[in-house]
Design a protein around this motif. Structure first.
Motif, PDB file in Angstrom:
ATOM      1  N   VAL A 171     -20.093  52.161 102.888  1.00 53.96           N
ATOM      2  CA  VAL A 171     -18.796  52.792 103.090  1.00 53.96           C
ATOM      3  C   VAL A 171     -18.007  52.050 104.162  1.00 53.96           C
ATOM      4  O   VAL A 171     -18.530  51.765 105.251  1.00 53.96           O
ATOM      5  N   LEU A 172     -16.761  51.760 103.867  1.00 57.24           N
ATOM      6  CA  LEU A 172     -15.814  51.217 104.841  1.00 57.24           C
ATOM      7  C   LEU A 172     -14.869  52.345 105.233  1.00 57.24           C
ATOM      8  O   LEU A 172     -14.115  52.855 104.407  1.00 57.24           O
ATOM      9  N   VAL A 173     -14.936  52.778 106.489  1.00 51.23           N
ATOM     10  CA  VAL A 173     -14.114  53.884 106.961  1.00 51.23           C
ATOM     11  C   VAL A 173     -12.778  53.358 107.444  1.00 51.23           C
ATOM     12  O   VAL A 173     -12.721  52.382 108.213  1.00 51.23           O
ATOM     13  N   LEU A 174     -11.710  54.008 107.024  1.00 49.42           N
ATOM     14  CA  LEU A 174     -10.363  53.606 107.415  1.00 49.42           C
ATOM     15  C   LEU A 174      -9.660  54.790 108.054  1.00 49.42           C
ATOM     16  O   LEU A 174      -9.655  55.892 107.489  1.00 49.42           O
ATOM     17  N   GLY A 175      -9.053  54.576 109.216  1.00 48.80           N
ATOM     18  CA  GLY A 175      -8.316  55.663 109.849  1.00 48.80           C
ATOM     19  C   GLY A 175      -8.023  55.370 111.309  1.00 48.80           C
ATOM     20  O   GLY A 175      -8.391  54.313 111.844  1.00 48.80           O
ATOM     21  N   GLU A 176      -7.354  56.310 111.947  1.00 49.41           N
ATOM     22  CA  GLU A 176      -7.112  56.191 113.385  1.00 49.41           C
ATOM     23  C   GLU A 176      -8.452  56.208 114.119  1.00 49.41           C
ATOM     24  O   GLU A 176      -9.410  56.852 113.650  1.00 49.41           O
ATOM     25  N   PRO A 177      -8.572  55.498 115.243  1.00 49.50           N
ATOM     26  CA  PRO A 177      -9.881  55.322 115.875  1.00 49.50           C
ATOM     27  C   PRO A 177     -10.673  56.608 116.089  1.00 49.50           C
ATOM     28  O   PRO A 177     -11.857  56.659 115.756  1.00 49.50           O
ATOM     29  N   HIS A 178     -10.070  57.654 116.620  1.00 49.34           N
ATOM     30  CA  HIS A 178     -10.832  58.876 116.892  1.00 49.34           C
ATOM     31  C   HIS A 178     -11.285  59.549 115.597  1.00 49.34           C
ATOM     32  O   HIS A 178     -12.396  60.074 115.510  1.00 49.34           O
ATOM     33  N   ALA A 179     -10.433  59.518 114.567  1.00 52.54           N
ATOM     34  CA  ALA A 179     -10.807  60.119 113.290  1.00 52.54           C
ATOM     35  C   ALA A 179     -11.905  59.308 112.612  1.00 52.54           C
ATOM     36  O   ALA A 179     -12.855  59.863 112.040  1.00 52.54           O
ATOM     37  N   ALA A 180     -11.799  57.974 112.656  1.00 56.17           N
ATOM     38  CA  ALA A 180     -12.832  57.120 112.073  1.00 56.17           C
ATOM     39  C   ALA A 180     -14.159  57.312 112.797  1.00 56.17           C
ATOM     40  O   ALA A 180     -15.227  57.335 112.169  1.00 56.17           O
ATOM     41  N   ASP A 181     -14.115  57.449 114.117  1.00 59.05           N
ATOM     42  CA  ASP A 181     -15.333  57.699 114.895  1.00 59.05           C
ATOM     43  C   ASP A 181     -16.008  58.995 114.452  1.00 59.05           C
ATOM     44  O   ASP A 181     -17.228  59.048 114.272  1.00 59.05           O
ATOM     45  N   ASP A 182     -15.218  60.041 114.290  1.00 51.92           N
ATOM     46  CA  ASP A 182     -15.780  61.341 113.902  1.00 51.92           C
ATOM     47  C   ASP A 182     -16.478  61.255 112.550  1.00 51.92           C
ATOM     48  O   ASP A 182     -17.587  61.772 112.365  1.00 51.92           O
ATOM     49  N   VAL A 183     -15.828  60.614 111.581  1.00 57.09           N
ATOM     50  CA  VAL A 183     -16.417  60.493 110.243  1.00 57.09           C
ATOM     51  C   VAL A 183     -17.690  59.652 110.290  1.00 57.09           C
ATOM     52  O   VAL A 183     -18.725  60.017 109.717  1.00 57.09           O
ATOM     53  N   ALA A 184     -17.635  58.519 110.977  1.00 57.54           N
ATOM     54  CA  ALA A 184     -18.793  57.631 111.040  1.00 57.54           C
ATOM     55  C   ALA A 184     -19.970  58.304 111.740  1.00 57.54           C
ATOM     56  O   ALA A 184     -21.119  58.213 111.287  1.00 57.54           O
ATOM     57  N   GLU A 185     -19.712  59.009 112.831  1.00 55.28           N
ATOM     58  CA  GLU A 185     -20.796  59.680 113.557  1.00 55.28           C
ATOM     59  C   GLU A 185     -21.366  60.832 112.754  1.00 55.28           C
ATOM     60  O   GLU A 185     -22.579  61.090 112.797  1.00 55.28           O
ATOM     61  N   HIS A 186     -20.509  61.542 112.022  1.00 55.38           N
ATOM     62  CA  HIS A 186     -21.002  62.651 111.206  1.00 55.38           C
ATOM     63  C   HIS A 186     -21.916  62.140 110.091  1.00 55.38           C
ATOM     64  O   HIS A 186     -22.967  62.730 109.818  1.00 55.38           O
ATOM     65  N   LEU A 187     -21.553  61.043 109.449  1.00 57.76           N
ATOM     66  CA  LEU A 187     -22.384  60.483 108.394  1.00 57.76           C
ATOM     67  C   LEU A 187     -23.680  59.911 108.951  1.00 57.76           C
ATOM     68  O   LEU A 187     -24.739  60.016 108.321  1.00 57.76           O
ATOM     69  N   ALA A 188     -23.625  59.298 110.140  1.00 57.75           N
ATOM     70  CA  ALA A 188     -24.821  58.686 110.725  1.00 57.75           C
ATOM     71  C   ALA A 188     -25.805  59.723 111.234  1.00 57.75           C
ATOM     72  O   ALA A 188     -26.989  59.430 111.390  1.00 57.75           O
ATOM     73  N   GLY A 189     -25.334  60.956 111.486  1.00 57.30           N
ATOM     74  CA  GLY A 189     -26.188  61.977 112.075  1.00 57.30           C
ATOM     75  C   GLY A 189     -27.043  62.728 111.090  1.00 57.30           C
ATOM     76  O   GLY A 189     -27.830  63.583 111.488  1.00 57.30           O
ATOM     77  N   ARG A 190     -26.921  62.435 109.792  1.00 58.50           N
ATOM     78  CA  ARG A 190     -27.651  63.191 108.779  1.00 58.50           C
ATOM     79  C   ARG A 190     -28.275  62.240 107.770  1.00 58.50           C
ATOM     80  O   ARG A 190     -27.787  61.119 107.570  1.00 58.50           O
ATOM     81  N   THR A 191     -29.350  62.677 107.120  1.00 56.32           N
ATOM     82  CA  THR A 191     -30.032  61.826 106.145  1.00 56.32           C
ATOM     83  C   THR A 191     -29.981  62.384 104.738  1.00 56.32           C
ATOM     84  O   THR A 191     -30.613  61.833 103.841  1.00 56.32           O
ATOM     85  N   ASP A 192     -29.257  63.473 104.519  1.00 54.30           N
ATOM     86  CA  ASP A 192     -29.246  64.106 103.196  1.00 54.30           C
ATOM     87  C   ASP A 192     -28.096  63.605 102.329  1.00 54.30           C
ATOM     88  O   ASP A 192     -27.587  64.328 101.501  1.00 54.30           O
ATOM     89  N   HIS A 193     -27.716  62.357 102.508  1.00 54.01           N
ATOM     90  CA  HIS A 193     -26.633  61.772 101.714  1.00 54.01           C
ATOM     91  C   HIS A 193     -26.855  60.263 101.657  1.00 54.01           C
ATOM     92  O   HIS A 193     -27.607  59.702 102.459  1.00 54.01           O
ATOM     93  N   PRO A 194     -26.213  59.579 100.724  1.00 52.98           N
ATOM     94  CA  PRO A 194     -26.465  58.136 100.565  1.00 52.98           C
ATOM     95  C   PRO A 194     -25.511  57.232 101.341  1.00 52.98           C
ATOM     96  O   PRO A 194     -25.608  56.013 101.227  1.00 52.98           O
ATOM     97  N   TYR A 195     -24.596  57.767 102.114  1.00 53.46           N
ATOM     98  CA  TYR A 195     -23.488  56.971 102.650  1.00 53.46           C
ATOM     99  C   TYR A 195     -23.826  56.320 103.986  1.00 53.46           C
ATOM    100  O   TYR A 195     -24.224  56.989 104.933  1.00 53.46           O
ATOM    101  N   VAL A 196     -23.660  55.008 104.032  1.00 56.45           N
ATOM    102  CA  VAL A 196     -23.904  54.212 105.228  1.00 56.45           C
ATOM    103  C   VAL A 196     -22.616  53.490 105.601  1.00 56.45           C
ATOM    104  O   VAL A 196     -22.052  52.745 104.786  1.00 56.45           O
ATOM    105  N   VAL A 197     -22.150  53.716 106.803  1.00 53.22           N
ATOM    106  CA  VAL A 197     -20.918  53.088 107.272  1.00 53.22           C
ATOM    107  C   VAL A 197     -21.226  51.644 107.664  1.00 53.22           C
ATOM    108  O   VAL A 197     -22.028  51.395 108.573  1.00 53.22           O
ATOM    109  N   VAL A 198     -20.599  50.697 106.973  1.00 52.03           N
ATOM    110  CA  VAL A 198     -20.840  49.277 107.254  1.00 52.03           C
ATOM    111  C   VAL A 198     -19.704  48.657 108.057  1.00 52.03           C
ATOM    112  O   VAL A 198     -19.828  47.522 108.522  1.00 52.03           O
TER     113      VAL A 198
END
Length: 505
Positions: A171-198
């Motif tokens: 996954v390539l996250v696009l957005g304002e820095p604080h919003a992109a940080d929130d999405v990336a950290e939320h995805l990285a904090g869980r293992t019940d999904h296939p999405y990896v922020v690259v």
């Protein structure tokens, strides 16, 4: 899993896993590892195994039972049952690549089976067959059981693969820095999904905190050129071999600018997904619609009344009354063990806070010495929980019998009295202490909008091993996404959690 990002994953979903260093390490590996070094597709045996189990699980028991009972059309009945079961599940997209292995829940299988019963009942009536209904039910009963076993095995295999950074969606996250940080950290904090922020494509000049590399930066204002945003985003996606561009909600990427970006990405064959910023909102509450040509995401309000609440109340009272009656011999045995092994009363009564911040007396079997409350302050430095609750693995105030009762959760059984009286429910958030509620903020107070429960998402997800933030997330997910069927699912999974005993101390 390629394609549009699963909404349930982006917004929270049904299941949580504890955040661990090992898990985040695996996610980081997947972010930095070239795509050709790890598999990004699910195992080929998933659909074959699911189809074979469904065909055999519906066909063989039907044929055997009908033949043993000397019923007519045994072979034909087996073929019809197998075709109906697999056809129904195919129509409900249970064999789709994006569905296989993504859930271990029993409710989808149960829903499919109930539909199967209805379909075959119509076929039986239309064909004027006279097979005994109970015999037909017995013949069809193994099919959902075997399907559920296959589903859970596939889920466990998929989770294990993802812990090794396999079968992931880049996954390539696009957005304002604080919003992109929130999405990336939320995805990285869980293992019940296939999405990896690259990588991250930041809009504006603000700092990006997440560990993913900043692949590009876009200007704060919409560029004049039609491909002003598309060109750098596509270049970053191709360089990082991203499967999906995930746009984090924000004012700088909306309206006409977002529309132009979607045109460019889709024309280039790159998937686009939107993260609206909602968390812990189950997919069943979401509905896509449109108005005046504008796409809308409608979020249904939480269920607070109606038939489902009536069913919950009936289940609570009936279940509590039946439990007290059936378990009365066990109550006597536990009471004798508590009384004979340490001085003091059999039951421990404590003031807890229930729905609407109303206090009530909660009942438990006594697991501590009688002076436990007086000794709590002296042990405050040994608290092993990071939040407002006090938890200690080797609490010296716990009696020998009390340790066994806590390990097996038998000390909680007297709370059936609270359920019968209406101050608690069979399923819900744990009832907090008054001193804990006094330190609650607005977020934590929301967990008091429903009746507390004997079991809940906290118990089937790790109990005392959960951090405070994870506990609150689970409770808020329950409060906002409750349904009667989810209560049934939690109770079914509670038995395994109690037998496992993880986090019980």
């Amino acid at each position: 899993m390629n394609g549009v990002v699963n909404v349930d994953t982006c917004l929270g979903g049904y299941m949580w896993h504890a955040r661990t260093t090992e898990t985040n390490s695996a996610r980081t590996k997947a972010s930095s590892r070239p795509a050709h070094l790890h598999s990004r597709a699910k195992a080929r045996w998933y659909p074959a195994a699911a189809l074979a189990v469904d065909v055999l699980g519906a066909g063989l028991p039907t044929a055997l039972i009908l033949r043993v009972e000397r019923q007519p059309y045994a072979s034909a009945g087996a073929v019809v049952a197998a075709l109906a079961w697999t056809g129904l599940r195919a129509l409900r997209r249970r064999y789709a690549a994006r569905e296989l292995g993504e859930s271990r829940g029993s409710l989808p299988v149960l829903h499919d089976w109930l539909i199967l019963l209805g379909v075959l009942a119509v076929v039986r009536a239309a064909a004027d067959l006279h097979h005994p209904p109970l015999l037909c039910l017995a013949a069809l009963l193994p099919s959902p059981v075997l399907t559920l076993i296959c589903t859970k095995l596939t889920w466990h295999h998929l989770v294990a693969a993802r812990r090794e950074a396999q079968v992931v969606t880049r996954v390539l996250v696009l957005g304002e820095p604080h919003a992109a940080d929130d999405v990336a950290e939320h995805l990285a904090g869980r293992t019940d999904h296939p999405y990896v922020v690259v990588g991250v494509v930041a809009i504006g000049d603000g700092p990006v905190r997440t560990g993913a590399p900043v692949a590009a930066r876009l200007g704060a204002l919409m560029p004049e050129a039609a491909d002003g945003d598309t060109t750098p985003v596509l270049a970053a996606a191709r360089r990082l071999e991203a499967d999906v561009v995930l746009v984090a909600a924000g004012a700088r990427m909306a309206g006409e600018r977002l529309r132009r970006l979607s045109w460019g990405l889709h024309d280039a064959g790159t998937e686009l997904a939107l993260a609206p910023g909602l968390v812990e909102c189950a997919v069943k509450r979401l509905e896509t619609t449109s108005a005046a040509g504008m796409a809308l995401l409608r979020v249904a309000p939480p269920v607070r009344g109606g038939v489902q609440q009536v069913l919950k109340s009936v289940m609570d009272r009936a279940g509590a009354a039946l439990g007290l009656l059936v378990l009365s011999p066990l109550f006597l045995t536990i009471g004798a063990a508590v009384r004979l092994t340490s001085p003091g009363p059999v039951f421990y009564r404590q003031i807890r806070i229930g729905q609407g911040r109303s206090p009530f007396v909660m009942w438990k079997f006594r697991t501590m010495y009688v002076d436990a409350d007086a000794r709590k302050a002296a042990l405050s430095h040994a608290n092993e929980h990071d939040g407002l609750m006090f938890k200690m693995r080797r609490d010296p105030r716990v009696t020998r019998v009390g340790r066994l009762l806590r390990r097996t959760s038998l000390d909680e059984l007297p709370q059936l009295i609270n359920v019968l009286l209406g101050s608690m429910s069979l399923v819900g958030p744990r009832p907090p202490l008054p001193e804990e509620v006094a330190r609650y903020g607005d977020v934590e107070l929301r967990r008091l909008t429903v009746r507390p429960g004997m079991t809940g998402l906290w118990q089937i997800s790790g109990r005392s091993d959960l951090s405070w933030d994870e506990t609150i997330e689970l409770d808020l997910h329950y409060v906002d996404n409750w349904s009667f069927t989810s209560d049934v699912d939690v109770m079914a999974r509670t038995f395994r959690a109690v037998v496992d005993g993880r986090g019980a101390y």
